[in-house]
Design a protein around this motif. Structure first.
Motif, mmCIF file in Angstrom:
data_model
loop_
_atom_site.group_PDB
_atom_site.id
_atom_site.type_symbol
_atom_site.label_atom_id
_atom_site.label_comp_id
_atom_site.label_asym_id
_atom_site.label_seq_id
_atom_site.Cartn_x
_atom_site.Cartn_y
_atom_site.Cartn_z
ATOM 1 N N GLU A 68 97.864 22.396 62.585
ATOM 2 C CA GLU A 68 96.503 22.702 62.112
ATOM 3 C C GLU A 68 96.343 23.343 60.687
ATOM 4 O O GLU A 68 95.134 23.519 60.277
ATOM 5 N N SER A 69 97.148 23.769 60.205
ATOM 6 C CA SER A 69 97.352 24.418 58.811
ATOM 7 C C SER A 69 98.578 24.229 58.089
ATOM 8 O O SER A 69 99.615 24.015 58.905
ATOM 9 N N HIS A 70 98.801 24.717 56.883
ATOM 10 C CA HIS A 70 100.065 24.632 56.120
ATOM 11 C C HIS A 70 100.921 25.649 56.726
ATOM 12 O O HIS A 70 102.107 25.679 57.027
ATOM 13 N N LEU A 71 100.417 26.868 57.322
ATOM 14 C CA LEU A 71 101.164 27.915 57.815
ATOM 15 C C LEU A 71 101.668 27.562 59.209
ATOM 16 O O LEU A 71 102.828 27.667 59.284
ATOM 17 N N GLU A 72 101.021 26.766 60.102
ATOM 18 C CA GLU A 72 101.503 26.437 61.229
ATOM 19 C C GLU A 72 102.640 25.337 60.977
ATOM 20 O O GLU A 72 103.656 25.415 61.571
ATOM 21 N N ARG A 73 102.311 24.404 59.814
ATOM 22 C CA ARG A 73 103.585 23.380 59.662
ATOM 23 C C ARG A 73 104.727 24.205 59.294
ATOM 24 O O ARG A 73 105.993 23.617 59.666
ATOM 25 N N HIS A 74 104.596 25.449 58.446
ATOM 26 C CA HIS A 74 105.935 26.065 58.007
ATOM 27 C C HIS A 74 106.742 26.605 59.186
ATOM 28 O O HIS A 74 107.753 26.518 59.112
ATOM 29 N N HIS A 75 105.722 27.229 60.132
ATOM 30 C CA HIS A 75 106.416 27.682 61.437
ATOM 31 C C HIS A 75 107.056 26.464 62.265
ATOM 32 O O HIS A 75 108.005 26.868 62.991
ATOM 33 N N ALA A 76 106.323 25.562 62.126
ATOM 34 C CA ALA A 76 106.979 24.279 63.180
ATOM 35 C C ALA A 76 108.142 23.852 62.409
ATOM 36 O O ALA A 76 109.275 23.592 63.256
ATOM 37 N N MET A 77 108.371 23.914 61.065
ATOM 38 C CA MET A 77 109.488 23.528 60.357
ATOM 39 C C MET A 77 110.708 24.470 60.573
ATOM 40 O O MET A 77 111.771 24.206 61.042
ATOM 41 N N LEU A 78 110.275 25.797 60.684
ATOM 42 C CA LEU A 78 111.325 26.842 60.835
ATOM 43 C C LEU A 78 111.794 26.794 62.078
ATOM 44 O O LEU A 78 113.171 27.094 62.724
ATOM 45 N N LEU A 79 110.998 26.588 63.390
ATOM 46 C CA LEU A 79 111.515 26.242 64.590
ATOM 47 C C LEU A 79 112.187 25.132 64.802
ATOM 48 O O LEU A 79 113.321 25.129 65.639
#
Length: 244
Positions: A68-79
């Motif tokens: 739902e946000s750029h920051l969520e996408r970043h953490h999805a990518m790190l996971l």
């Protein structure tokens, strides 16, 4: 393994593998495969919204994750980048707990299942955007995770250098970049640390070999320090200690 729900009275709502929506006590669902279940809620876009609703294609599950946000996408990518993560789902369940104002609910952002079987529940929120209600929800989620034997993490901003490097490698996360004949040669060349472009040159044409190397770096079959500087031709690449 038996689990006592405890005095907190936690309940969990989720959609099971058959598409059935359930709401049960925490003790009844702690072993569900939340890392593979569909989202518990639908996120709708609307005109003028400030958040960004989109999907991230996860190499871990070879499917989309709702963010739902750029920051969520970043953490999805790190996971997704973590070689120990074997299952990953967004909006995995809605947690309910009793308060003086009645029952409250909260949907964590991610659930990850790790190779050792540990469950990890992740909420994404920057430090400067945590309101009292948010803090209460995160504390309740942390307590529920403690009862269930999961780990809880509330995450915020990501180091800029690490983020830039992982974003670059994420562009090569798809299995189509894996070429077995070049993979083996790269593993042999980088069995000892060597500069990135120098090692690639020993394998073959740079335009042909680099995408395969980036894919192996994404899978962490080959290692490079991503938080110490921008990934470039002189980056020292070497053998990885952990593989998946």
């Amino acid at each position: 393994m038996a689990l006592s729900e405890g005095p907190e009275g936690f309940e969990v709502e989720y959609v099971d593998a058959d598409g059935v929506r359930r709401r049960v006590g925490l003790a009844e669902c702690w072993a569900e495969p939340f890392g593979r279940l569909p989202p518990v809620r639908t996120v709708r876009t609307y005109r003028g919204q400030k958040s960004v609703t989109r999907q991230y294609w996860a190499a871990t599950t070879r499917g989309p994750l709702l963010v739902e946000s750029h920051l969520e996408r970043h953490h999805a990518m790190l996971l997704d980048f973590d070689p120990q993560v074997t299952g990953l789902a967004a909006q995995p369940f809605r947690l309910f707990w009793p308060t003086r104002r009645g029952r409250r609910g909260h949907v964590p952002d991610f659930f990850a299942r790790r190779a050792d079987g540990e469950g990890l529940v992740v909420d994404v929120r920057p430090d400067d955007r945590i309101e009292p209600d948010d803090a209460e929800a995160f504390a309740a989620t942390a307590r529920a995770c403690e009862l269930a034997g999961w780990r809880f993490s509330r995450v915020g901003a990501v180091d800029a250098v690490l983020l830039a490097n992982v974003k670059w490698l994420a562009g090569y996360r798809h299995p189509r970049y894996d070429r077995p004949e070049l993979r083996q040669s790269l593993l042999e060349v980088f069995a000892a640390p060597e500069a990135l472009f120098a090692g690639v040159g020993r394998v073959g044409d740079r335009l042909e070999v680099l995408p395969v190397l980036y894919h192996l770096l994404w899978r962490q079959l080959i290692h490079v320090d991503l938080d110490k500087g921008m990934l470039g031709p002189d980056s020292m690449v070497g053998p990885a200690e952990r593989v998946r």
